[in-house]
Each structure stands twice: as structure tokens, then as C-alpha cells.
Design an enzyme around this catalytic site. Structure first.
Site, PDB file in Angstrom:
ATOM      1  CB  ILE A 471     -28.929 120.979 -76.600  1.00 49.04           C
ATOM      2  CG1 ILE A 471     -27.782 120.620 -77.734  1.00 49.04           C
ATOM      3  CG2 ILE A 471     -28.951 122.814 -77.635  1.00 49.04           C
ATOM      4  CD1 ILE A 471     -26.978 120.492 -78.960  1.00 49.04           C
ATOM      5  CG  LEU A 635     -15.386 116.428 -67.422  1.00 52.42           C
ATOM      6  CD1 LEU A 635     -15.264 118.212 -67.864  1.00 52.42           C
ATOM      7  CD2 LEU A 635     -13.652 116.555 -66.835  1.00 52.42           C
ATOM      8  CE  LYS A 706      -8.782 113.943 -76.604  1.00 48.75           C
ATOM      9  NZ  LYS A 706      -8.324 112.699 -78.093  1.00 48.75           N
ATOM     10  N   GLY A 709     -20.573 114.696 -77.858  1.00 47.83           N
ATOM     11  CA  GLY A 709     -21.849 114.567 -78.520  1.00 47.83           C
ATOM     12  C   GLY A 709     -22.083 114.246 -79.757  1.00 47.83           C
ATOM     13  CD  GLU A 710     -20.921 117.050 -82.981  1.00 49.63           C
ATOM     14  OE1 GLU A 710     -21.998 116.967 -83.515  1.00 49.63           O
ATOM     15  OE2 GLU A 710     -21.465 118.255 -82.278  1.00 49.63           O
TER      16      GLU A 710
END
Length: 743
Positions: A471, A635, A706, A709-710
Site C-alpha cells: 500500500i 532492513l 519489527k 508502519g504504525e
């Protein structure tokens, strides 16, 4: 050609970037076939009642119009709730478009006009006449709070408030320093760049190919199969690119239902695209009222923590977020009570929006912590460190990793926090008051079961696939990096495919779990290929690896090398040729390690903000933000930084601009466009700085990464609100903090 042996940790540019900027990437509303029809949705103008009369004669008279679908002429469909549920459904009875004459919210789809062209459909839709029997509606959360009730465990991912411990109310009354305040947050809408659209290609054999804006092609496929009683073999869902979603694509939206219905009835291909205004007629971030009461001793020891929330939901589903659980995760306290209630309104069911629950709950918590620090005359960071929780008190578990202290330290150093003068209104730049504020952020680090398939061809090219989505988060790129790194291939030799229901199973793309879940599957399937390649490499005639074990070799630069002597190697292509195979293929299902259950897994952040407030005009500028993130192994620093920057910008909007205003008399959102629904633009965004602190986590997943996005948005609104108080001395406890609230 890139030949680095380690692809992870590198700032690789998006592998799909060229396709996006050249227009090669196509979105749900851009796939065309000969004879495609266009559907235009007609929306209700009342919030509650029923349809007395529908007159579609004028619409049908428009040249090119084929049909106007309403509840009066739709085909027979299932009535069981379970047929309409999806992977993100809360408890309740899911909304069914065109089901009957009942109106349950303003903007509800009541008709679909289908025509040969979009213009014909849009014009005809304006000619549909509807008479309503209007019932009284309730859309005011404050007015409904007395009727709020406790939800059950109503939704996957929702955790009810922890059971209270100690005596929070008594401890609060006895505490030397007390804070007891209420915060209010409004409805927000997602507003991705790409409006929701579904293009349904009707094949000659009756099967359907759906191009849908979704965060889960398998979720869309299951929904369509259930509602329209179709076998999976006849429904293929594709969504190769998504122009932003932020949670709005987690559930199948009504344009999908209508497009499929029309295509099946007309036996033609149909596209339904929602207008920007109609993007305000389904899920949204819910409005909340939150009470936070904190009690502390004079040295800052937290003695009582009470967090109560009332959140809106619809009449037909119990949507619920995790609002009140964060305080007792972050801060050590002997007396804790949390309570969460729902109030039903005549609106559509709210929907997950970036960092659902934490974005709102942590906002209230971290503002209250700032109020407590001010009452204590204590530095806000010192207060947080004083009450730092080494364990998750809610579950009495250790954290798999928690470098939050490093976030505080590195963020403060980069920001220059030590130069802050604590008194409100004590810092000034000309006519502007300067405020510095900070807050903590926290989000869950989750992993879901996911599958991947990998095919290694004779020319050394690798194709990996999974039915996940991208997205705009960089999924294409990071999955490519994981695959390339595992097999020691250059980035250019790897292709990652996604967004197709025919590909291996993947969960919804949400909750910041995609890298953890799908990434683990990609790593696992490539490790299987690596074993096969190594077997062939050992057996190659004259192989220098004949006596080596897998642990003694390194995959790099397209070759399998002895780790102890890099000059001794066999190329992957050579190994495949010796294996006498046309290609290698593997599949893998990665599931969470049961060991994870012994720990609480979270990302953390510390956000530092500088604001400048015009004392005469009340305007607020966010001039600097430093966000220090503990997100495990990073990453791709480039895409990771972009994720955090996006979250910060949204946090600026949440604090200062975003609000979907509702006319309570009409029960209708009234600023349903991008002219009146304000979001940050370039002039609102200044100096943003992101720090990734070192954090090693061997529990969270095989990658040690981890999701990000949030976490970028969590805490930002609180840090801004706290900075505004520091600048002005005024506590604004209702978002957004607009100039009228400051003057």
C-alpha cells in the site's frame, strides 16, 4: 549490477518506483477491457429512516443507461451475517448494500446506475428521485455517552482492558499530586490518494477477475465468494498497486459489492469508482472521549493510573480499538484501573486507521503524563524514566526487546532537550512563542502465519511470490531484499510478485506485521532453495565444496563460496546445470514461534517537537520533530525512514488539522472533500529527523525486524499538544488544536 553480499540494511530505492512515476503501474480503476460499463453510486441524504419511494424513470431515460439497481430489483442474496463477514469484521451484523429500504447512516448507497460511459452514469445518478420516511437520529458522541456499554472481545486484535489491580481510585484521592482530565478526539477519514474502486471483468464462462483497491486480495475473494455463492476457482482478485489505504482497504467496501452484483446481473464487465465525497461514506477513525487520572508522590512515583474511554461505533457492529491498555504497559504503577465503553451512533462502522487504538489512547495518556510532570515541576523525560516499566504489567511478561531508554537519550540529545527552559511561555522567537514537547510511542510487534513460493530458474533469476499487498509501504522492495540476501543474488536478479489471490496465502496488510509475517515466509522459502542449490553445488564435477557443509559456505554475488576461502566457489547457475533441472521451486508456510507467547513484543519511540505559536494570531507551526525509534533490525533504512516521516506528517495533521465535522441536525459529515478536510501540505512540514536506535530481538521473528508502519504516528499528536502548552501555557484537550482554541 548490484553485487553486495548483504542486501539487508542497505538503503535500496523502491524497486517499483520507476513503474509508479512513469504510469506503468496500474491501479484498480485503471484496468480496461472492451465493452466496460461504469457504475455510479447514489447515496442517501438522511441518517436514519427508510425509503418510501424510488423513482428511477428519468435516470433510465438517459441514453446509455442499462440498469438502475436498488433494493427493489436486486437479485436474491444470502441474509446470514456470516456470509458478509470478512477478516477484519468486528462483532455484529455487517452492512449489506441495497439489502432493504432501511437507512442506517447518511451517505449509505441506495442505488447503482450502470451506463455505457462514466459521464452517462454520473448524470443519470443525479436524476434518481427518492422519498424518505425520516426517523430521529443520534450522531453526537457526548449525548450518547450515558448509554455506552462495555464491549466483549469483539474483534480480532482487540484486547479488553486488563483487570484492575490495587485500589486506583483510593490511591488517586490520596496522592500528593493529582491530574484528572478529559481529552476529546474527532472523527478522521483516511483520504488516500487513490479513491476506492473495483473493476470487475466478466469472463465468457461466468468467472470474474476483480481489480480491487484492497489490503487483502484473499479477503476480497472470500467475501465475494461468500456473498455471491461462487467457488474460489471462479473469482480471481488482483491488486498489484494500491495508492495508499492506511486501513481503509482492510475490509471490502461497498463499491466492490455493487460492481460484482452489476457484472453478474448484466453479464458485462463493470467498474465502480467512489467519488472523493463518497470516500467519507464508509469507515473512519472513531471519535473518542477519554478520561485519564494520574496520582503521584512528590518525588514523581506514579501511585494511581486510571484510563477510561468512550468510543463511537455504529448501530450494527461493535468496532473497538485498544485505547486504554498502553499506560500500564509503559509505566510501573501499583494501582491501575482501565475501562473502555462503546456508544452506538447512526453512522457507518469505524475502521482501523494507522495505529488504531494507540494513536488515540497514547495521545491522551502522554498528554496527561505531561500535565503530571508540570504539576510536579519535573522534567517530562525524568518522570517517564522514574516510572519506566521493565515488564508488561498487563500480562506480567518481559519484553522481547525494549530500547526505549535509548530512544529517550538519543532523541533528547539530537533535539537539544537539555536547553529547554521548563516554564510555559519562557521561550520566544520574535513575535512567536516557542514550545518544546515530547511524548512516548508504543505499538505491537506482531507476526501472522504467511506463505511464499520461490522459483529459481536456470539463468539464476529468482521469482518469489505471496498474496500480500503493497500500500506504498515498500513491500515490493523489502521482500526483494530479503530474497536476494538469503540466496546471495543481486537485487536485479530477483522479482517479487504480490497482490494476486492465486498466489500463496498472506494475511491482510495491516498492523505493521507484513515484514514480520511475509518476510519470514520469504526468508524461509529461500533458505529451502539454498539447501537445494548447495546440494547441487557439492555434487558438481570437481566441486571445491564437495566436503563442505551448508554452515561452511556463504551465498554471495550469485555464487556459493567457502566461507574460509572465498576463491573456492561454484556459481548458482553452474550448480543448477549440474543438477540437471530446469528450475527449482519451493513453498513455505511461516508461523510464529510459540516462544513469542512468553514475551510482550512492541516497538517504541520517543518523539520531540518544537512548535512556534503566533501570539496574536494563534497559528501553530511545527518547526522541528525528532523521532527516535526502537524497531528491531532495520532492513531498509530508506523505506523505513519514509514510513516514519509519513507517520510524523500524519501526526501533525492529527494534532492541528484533521477533523471530519458533522452537522448534528443532518447527521452528516459536511467537510467531505480535500478543500475543507485539512491535511498537512508542504508549508506545514519543516525539519523532520528520524533516529533508529540499535535494537536486537531474537524472539519477534527470524528476521529480528519489527514493523514500522504504525509507530511513526504514535505519540506525535501528544508531543505537539505538550509543546503548544509549553509555548502558550494553555492546555487544549480537544483535537485538532486550531487557532480558535488558543486565542
Amino acid at each position: 549490477m548490484t553485487t553486495s553480499s548483504t542486501q539487508l540494511g542497505r538503503p535500496v530505492s523502491r524497486v517499483d518506483g520507476r513503474a509508479k512515476v512513469t504510469g506503468e503501474a496500474r491501479y484498480a480503476g485503471e484496468f480496461n477491457v472492451p465493452g466496460l460499463l461504469y457504475g455510479q453510486v447514489v447515496s442517501s441524504t438522511i441518517a436514519r429512516g427508510r425509503i418510501k419511494k424510488l423513482d428511477v424513470s428519468e435516470a433510465l431515460a438517459v441514453p446509455g443507461v442499462l440498469r438502475v439497481f436498488t433494493h427493489e430489483n436486486r437479485p436474491s442474496l444470502p441474509w446470514f451475517d456470516r456470509k458478509y463477514r470478512d477478516d477484519d469484521s468486528p462483532n455484529g451484523s455487517p452492512f449489506r448494500p441495497l439489502y432493504d429500504d432501511t437507512i442506517v447512516y447518511s451517505g449509505q448507497p441506495v442505488a447503482l446506475v450502470v451506463a455505457e460511459t462514466f459521464e452517462q452514469a454520473r448524470h443519470a445518478a443525479s436524476l434518481v428521485r427518492i422519498d424518505y420516511a425520516i426517523d430521529a437520529h443520534e450522531t453526537d458522541l457526548r449525548a450518547r455517552r450515558r448509554k455506552a456499554y462495555a464491549p466483549g472481545k469483539a474483534k480480532s486484535g482487540y484486547e479488553p482492558p486488563p483487570k484492575p489491580w490495587g485500589h486506583a481510585d483510593k490511591a488517586h484521592k490520596k496522592a500528593a499530586i493529582q491530574v484528572d482530565v478529559e481529552y476529546e478526539s474527532p472523527v478522521e477519514h483516511h483520504n488516500p490518494m487513490e479513491p476506492h474502486a473495483s473493476t470487475v471483468i466478466h469472463e465468457d464462462d461466468g468467472s470474474l477477475t476483480l481489480y480491487d483497491k484492497t489490503q487483502g486480495v484473499l479477503n476480497t475473494q472470500a467475501y465475494v465468494c461468500n456473498v455471491f455463492d461462487l467457488p474460489k476457482e471462479q473469482v480471481r482478485v488482483r491488486s498489484p498497486f494500491v495508492g495508499g489505504a492506511f486501513g481503509s482497504g482492510l475490509r471490502p467496501q461497498y463499491q466492490l459489492f455493487l460492481a460484482v452484483l452489476a457484472a453478474r446481473e448484466l453479464k458485462r464487465s463493470v467498474r465502480v469508482t467512489l467519488s472523493r465525497e463518497q470516500m467519507f461514506t464508509f469507515g473512519h477513525r472513531p471519535a473518542t472521549l477519554q478520561r485519564v487520572a494520574l496520582g503521584a508522590s512528590e518525588d514523581g512515583t506514579l501511585e494511581a493510573l486510571i484510563h477510561e474511554a468512550v468510543q463511537e461505533t455504529s448501530r450494527f457492529e461493535d468496532y473497538v480499538e485498544v485505547l486504554v491498555n498502553w499506560g500500564s504497559m509503559l509505566y510501573r504503577c501499583d494501582n491501575v484501573r482501565a475501562d473502555h465503553k462503546l456508544a452506538q451512533l447512526d453512522c457507518y462502522t469505524p475502521l482501523d486507521m494507522r495505529a488504531p487504538g494507540a494513536a488515540l489512547g497514547v495521545y491522551a495518556l502522554e498528554c496527561a503524563m505531561d500535565e503530571l510532570a508540570h504539576a510536579l515541576r519535573m522534567d517530562p523525560i525524568a518522570l517517564r524514566l522514574k516510572n519506566y516499566a521493565e515488564r508488561d504489567q498487563n500480562k506480567d511478561k518481559p519484553y522481547s526487546s525494549k530500547e526505549l531508554r535509548a530512544c529517550y537519550q538519543q532523541g533528547a540529545d539530537r533535539f537539544g532537550w537539555m536547553r529547554r527552559t521548563p516554564a510555559p511561555r519562557s521561550m520566544r522567537d520574535g513575535r512567536e512563542l516557542v514550545g518544546w514537547g515530547m511524548a512516548t510511542g508504543v505499538w505491537e510487534a506482531m507476526q501472522q502465519p504467511a506463505s511464499a513460493k520461490a522459483v529459481l530458474s536456470l539463468d539464476g533469476r529468482l521469482t518469489v511470490s505471496s498474496a500480500t499487498s503493497d500500500i506504498g509501504t515498500g513491500t515490493y522492495t523489502v521482500m526483494t531484499q530479503i530474497a536476494a540476501d538469503t540466496l546471495g543474488l543481486p537485487i536485479e536478479a530477483v522479482t517479487f510478485k504480490l497482490g494476486d489471490s492465486s498466489l500463496p496465502m498472506a494475511p491482510l496488510e495491516g498492523g505493521s506485521w507484513t515484514v514480520s509475517s511475509v518476510g519470514s515466509a520469504v526468508k524461509e522459502v529461500c533458505e529451502k532453495l539454498r539447501e537445494q542449490v548447495f546440494t547441487f553445488a557439492r555434487k558438481a564435477k570437481g566441486s571445491p565444496l564437495a566436503k563442505a557443509s551448508l554452515e561452511e559456505v556463504t551465498f554471495a554475488e550469485g555464487r556459493v563460496r567457502l566461507t574460509s576461502d572465498g576463491s573456492q566457489s561454484v556459481s548458482i547457475v553452474e550448480a543448477l546445470r549440474h543438477g540437471d533441472v530446469t528450475h527449482l521451486e519451493e513453498k513455505s508456510l511461516a508461523v510464529p514461534n510459540p516462544k513469542q507467547l512468553e514475551y510482550t513484543r512492541s516497538t517504541h519511540s520517543a518523539v520531540f517537537v518544537e512548535v512556534k505559536v503566533d501570539e496574536e494570531l494563534g497559528t501553530v507551526r511545527v518547526t522541528r520533530v525528532v523521532s527516535a525509534i526502537a524497531g528491531g533490525r532495520i532492513l531498509n533504512p530508506k523505506t523505513a525512514r519514509s514510513q516514519i516521516l509519513g507517520g510524523i506528517v500524519w501526526g501533525i495533521g492529527m494534532a492541528l488539522e484533521e477533523e471530519t465535522a458533522i452537522d448534528q441536525q443532518l447527521g452528516r459529515f459536511i467537510n467531505h472533500n480535500l478543500a475543507e478536510y485539512h491535511v498537512p501540505v508542504n508549508a506545514d512540514v519543516h525539519d523532520l529527523d528520524v533516529i533508529f536506535v540499535d535494537e536486537e530481538d531474537t524472539v519477534v521473528n527470524p528476521l529480528g525486524a519489527k514493523g514500522l508502519g504504525e509507530i511513526g504516528i504514535v505519540g506525535v499528536a501528544a508531543a505537539i499538544a505538550n509543546a503548544v502548552f509549553h509555548a502558550t501555557g494553555k492546555r487544549v484537550r480537544s483535537l485538532p488544536i486550531t487557532l480558535d482554541k488558543l486565542l
